[in-house]
Design a protein around this motif. Sequence first.
Motif, mmCIF file in Angstrom:
data_model
loop_
_atom_site.group_PDB
_atom_site.id
_atom_site.type_symbol
_atom_site.label_atom_id
_atom_site.label_comp_id
_atom_site.label_asym_id
_atom_site.label_seq_id
_atom_site.Cartn_x
_atom_site.Cartn_y
_atom_site.Cartn_z
ATOM 1 N N ASN A 181 0.833 -1.205 0.000
ATOM 2 C CA ASN A 181 0.000 0.000 0.000
ATOM 3 C C ASN A 181 0.866 1.253 0.000
ATOM 4 O OD1 ASN A 181 -2.337 -1.540 0.088
ATOM 5 N ND2 ASN A 181 -2.437 -1.530 2.314
ATOM 6 N N PHE A 182 1.954 1.236 0.791
ATOM 7 C CA PHE A 182 2.866 2.383 0.817
ATOM 8 C C PHE A 182 3.553 2.552 -0.535
ATOM 9 C CE2 PHE A 182 2.979 1.151 5.428
ATOM 10 C CZ PHE A 182 2.385 2.298 5.916
ATOM 11 N N GLU A 183 3.949 1.434 -1.128
ATOM 12 C CA GLU A 183 4.619 1.511 -2.433
ATOM 13 C C GLU A 183 3.670 2.069 -3.486
ATOM 14 O OE1 GLU A 183 7.229 -1.294 -5.489
ATOM 15 O OE2 GLU A 183 6.234 -2.196 -3.762
ATOM 16 N N PHE A 184 2.405 1.615 -3.457
ATOM 17 C CA PHE A 184 1.408 2.095 -4.405
ATOM 18 C C PHE A 184 1.221 3.606 -4.283
ATOM 19 C CE2 PHE A 184 -3.043 3.022 -5.560
ATOM 20 C CZ PHE A 184 -3.033 2.572 -6.881
ATOM 21 N N GLU A 185 1.327 4.110 -3.058
ATOM 22 C CA GLU A 185 1.179 5.551 -2.819
ATOM 23 C C GLU A 185 2.496 6.304 -3.001
ATOM 24 O OE1 GLU A 185 -0.332 5.590 1.131
ATOM 25 O OE2 GLU A 185 -2.315 4.831 0.562
ATOM 26 N N LYS A 186 3.521 5.591 -3.491
ATOM 27 C CA LYS A 186 4.855 6.148 -3.769
ATOM 28 C C LYS A 186 5.548 6.655 -2.504
ATOM 29 C CE LYS A 186 3.827 7.264 -8.571
ATOM 30 N NZ LYS A 186 3.833 8.280 -9.649
ATOM 31 N N GLN A 187 5.178 6.065 -1.362
ATOM 32 C CA GLN A 187 5.871 6.348 -0.102
ATOM 33 C C GLN A 187 6.947 5.264 0.070
ATOM 34 O OE1 GLN A 187 3.338 7.541 3.302
ATOM 35 N NE2 GLN A 187 1.591 7.279 1.924
#
Length: 265
Positions: free
Chosen positions: A113-119
């Motif tokens: 989820n963090f990767e998807f949000e580019k975090q």
Amino acid sequence: DMINACDRFVAMKPEEPEEIIQAKYQAATIYYFFNHFDEASKRFGDFIDNYPDHELAPDSAQHLLSSFQLMKDGNNLNLWAEKLHGIPSLAQGDLLEIINQIRDTAQFNQCFNFEFEKQYQKAAQCFINYAKEFSSSALLDKAYYNAALNFSKAKAYLSALETNALLYSCCAKTSPLGPRALYLLADTFRKAGVFDQAAANFEKYVKYHPRSAGVVDALAHAAKFNKALGNIDAAIKNYRMFIKKFPKDKRTPAVFFSIGELYKK
């Protein structure tokens, strides 16, 4: 029917508490085996809340988790896995293994989820935390791999290097991602401009994983960086190995030319 009979019996509040417990369990079980998983899950949940230490509680917990899986209710499945993990009388034996498998997968997927949000920094740290908590997980190699990728995306190259080193250390012989980690380690040095370490690790990759898919590019990089660094003998050795291993590669004619240039020096 049997369910109504169980419910009427419970409503009568018999003097023997064990009879109430057995009736509640039987009613929930009937709902489960007749595929009424929504009602079954409510009743099994109520059973665990009220009788977590009862001998039927482990079976109730397994049926509860199974109900959520069959309904594809991931949110409640994960919530109850966490809740059951915190009940000592239930978090043991085969049930604990089931609980940990659910928690394992849930926490691993949460990191994406963090990767998807580019975090990317948060995603990387999430995977690292996962690897620490589930050090015996079958997903350990993938956790380190994804952590390293996200550190690289966050331009946290030192952390990416350390993570790829961890991945190679744990999984070089047990996972295809192990050798890949060594290649990424070398490539991270390349991106960071530390070309002597890049060359050394590309050479190590070729030496210890000669059948891996990245060998052709690893050899080309090692030769290029050794040449640029003035390591003539090492560069020639890399180029000769390239010609021997990949005589039909489109870069081979240029490799012959590079060797000729190096001998002039």
